[in-house]
Motif scaffolding. Structure first.
Motif, mmCIF file in Angstrom:
data_model
loop_
_atom_site.group_PDB
_atom_site.id
_atom_site.type_symbol
_atom_site.label_atom_id
_atom_site.label_comp_id
_atom_site.label_asym_id
_atom_site.label_seq_id
_atom_site.Cartn_x
_atom_site.Cartn_y
_atom_site.Cartn_z
ATOM 1 N N VAL A 287 0.846 -1.188 0.000
ATOM 2 C CA VAL A 287 0.000 0.000 0.000
ATOM 3 C C VAL A 287 0.888 1.248 0.000
ATOM 4 O O VAL A 287 1.752 1.408 0.867
ATOM 5 N N GLY A 288 0.702 2.096 -0.991
ATOM 6 C CA GLY A 288 1.442 3.344 -1.051
ATOM 7 C C GLY A 288 2.833 3.240 -1.638
ATOM 8 O O GLY A 288 3.554 4.237 -1.687
ATOM 9 N N ARG A 289 3.215 2.080 -2.110
ATOM 10 C CA ARG A 289 4.538 1.941 -2.717
ATOM 11 C C ARG A 289 4.483 2.246 -4.215
ATOM 12 O O ARG A 289 3.549 1.828 -4.903
ATOM 13 N N PHE A 290 5.502 2.971 -4.684
ATOM 14 C CA PHE A 290 5.615 3.304 -6.102
ATOM 15 C C PHE A 290 7.041 3.031 -6.553
ATOM 16 O O PHE A 290 7.984 3.116 -5.761
ATOM 17 N N ARG A 291 7.197 2.722 -7.837
ATOM 18 C CA ARG A 291 8.517 2.389 -8.366
ATOM 19 C C ARG A 291 9.425 3.615 -8.383
ATOM 20 O O ARG A 291 9.003 4.725 -8.718
ATOM 21 N N THR A 292 10.670 3.410 -8.036
ATOM 22 C CA THR A 292 11.658 4.482 -8.099
ATOM 23 C C THR A 292 11.874 4.889 -9.558
ATOM 24 O O THR A 292 12.275 4.062 -10.371
ATOM 25 N N PRO A 293 11.628 6.137 -9.912
ATOM 26 C CA PRO A 293 11.860 6.546 -11.301
ATOM 27 C C PRO A 293 13.339 6.770 -11.586
ATOM 28 O O PRO A 293 14.126 7.039 -10.669
#
Length: 366
Positions: A287-293
């Motif tokens: 929950v709330g995790r996004f890939r490092t751009p």
């Protein structure tokens, strides 16, 4: 003076990886002046001052981007890439016939769109910032939430998303097939002029694998031109790797660990809620995790974060310097198993204004 310690020969080639439980060679003493800093970064990245890593960080040493790799079943050819570029710019891939892939990934904007979040079909506003596709060949999985494992699969998602291009795959094929100018392009790319959605996806992916960030001070520096960064920018690089904590997640040739992190910007239980990776995996920890751009070309691709929250890089650096966001549970969320936890790699850094400015200056070189 700085004394360079002995480095194993194997460490001078390829990437050096640091993971939880591992150890790293202490490469140089801490530089205290611009001259010492210049000397500390004079050699190959494997000889640079070691990064300051938090528990759980996975680090791959900095380096030039390697040649992009294509899957065996979709080798990149000039004809296929040219077809993919044509399709990338063709608004007939959308239901309205007015939105192309390039609408949200414009070359003159670093293959992003310069908006907080993108507009799509019927002027609907999406909830996420448009990621630059300039480094797509080196970034997997795809999207902020990692829902696609390949560029071929990724290429089709926007076509059918009701908020983006709002089309259907069958309609896309029909619109392209009725244009006689496309037949020879498909024949050149695939050996015959048959048009189907699989070939459209393969061509789009092939074109994106030909993209790369433009030549920059950083690309020259990492290729060996050590005077490509000035004193402030070099100080920013050192802080990025050490006390700034940036290299915990932004590392390797693309300056991304390819992993998923919670920065505390989920807006859980609020108007702008976005559950991120959880929507793909269903795992509470996501929950709330996004890939490092990737940060390559980052100076041209604002606004920043998955929701475009920060219009400028100084705001991003200030956010991380403060340790990110750490939402507190409301009384009604006391026992909520999905309440997200901010990644422990985010902690206050106590950087001075001059140090933060140096990091921003370094980011501008990318």
């Amino acid at each position: 003076m700085i004394r360079l310690i002995d480095i194993p020969a194997a460490a001078l080639v390829g990437a050096v990886v640091f993971a939880l439980g591992g150890t790293a060679v202490s490469r140089v003493q801490t530089p205290t002046s611009d001259a010492e800093l210049r000397l500390a970064y004079a050699g190959l990245p494997a000889t640079w001052p070691r990064p300051d890593l938090g528990e759980g960080a996975v680090f791959t040493e900095f380096g030039p981007l390697p040649p992009p790799l294509a899957p065996a079943d979709n080798p990149t050819t000039p004809a296929k890439a040219a077809l993919g570029e044509r399709l990338f710019n063709d608004p007939r891939l959308s239901h309205s016939g007015q939105i192309a892939c390039a609408s949200c990934h414009a070359a003159e904007l670093g293959f992003a769109d310069g908006l907080r979040t993108s507009f799509g079909h019927d002027r609907q506003r999406g909830r996420r910032n448009s990621i630059s596709v300039a480094t797509s060949a080196w970034m997997t999985p795809m999207f902020w939430d990692g829902r696609s494992g390949s560029l071929e699969d990724q290429s089709l998602h926007p076509l059918v998303d009701p908020v983006e291009m709002a089309g259907s795959l069958d309609a896309v094929v029909q619109r392209i097939a009725v244009d006689p100018a496309y037949a020879p392009a498909f024949a050149a790319a695939f050996g015959d002029d048959r048009i189907n959605i699989d070939r459209i996806a393969r061509a789009l992916a092939a074109f994106q694998r030909t993209l790369k960030p433009r030549r920059s001070p950083w690309s020259r520096f990492i290729a060996g031109e050590r005077n490509a960064l000035d004193a402030q920018e070099l100080r920013g690089l050192h802080l990025f790797r050490t006390r700034g904590g940036c290299a915990n997640c932004h590392n390797g040739p693309a300056l991304s660990d390819g992993r998923f992190h919670n920065l505390g910007l989920t807006y859980y239980g609020r108007k702008y809620e976005d559950l991120g990776r959880y929507e793909v995996t269903g795992e509470a920890a996501d929950v709330g995790r996004f890939r490092t751009p990737s940060l390559l070309g980052v100076g041209r691709t604002g606004p920043y974060m998955h929701n475009g929250l920060f219009p400028h890089l100084d705001g991003v650096v200030n956010f991380y310097n403060a340790g990110g966001a750490h939402p507190r549970r409301r009384p009604d969320q006391a026992d909520d198993p999905l309440f997200p936890s901010t990644d422990p790699l985010l902690e206050p850094r106590q950087l001075t204004r001059e140090e933060r400015q140096a990091i921003v200056a370094f980011l501008g070189t990318l």
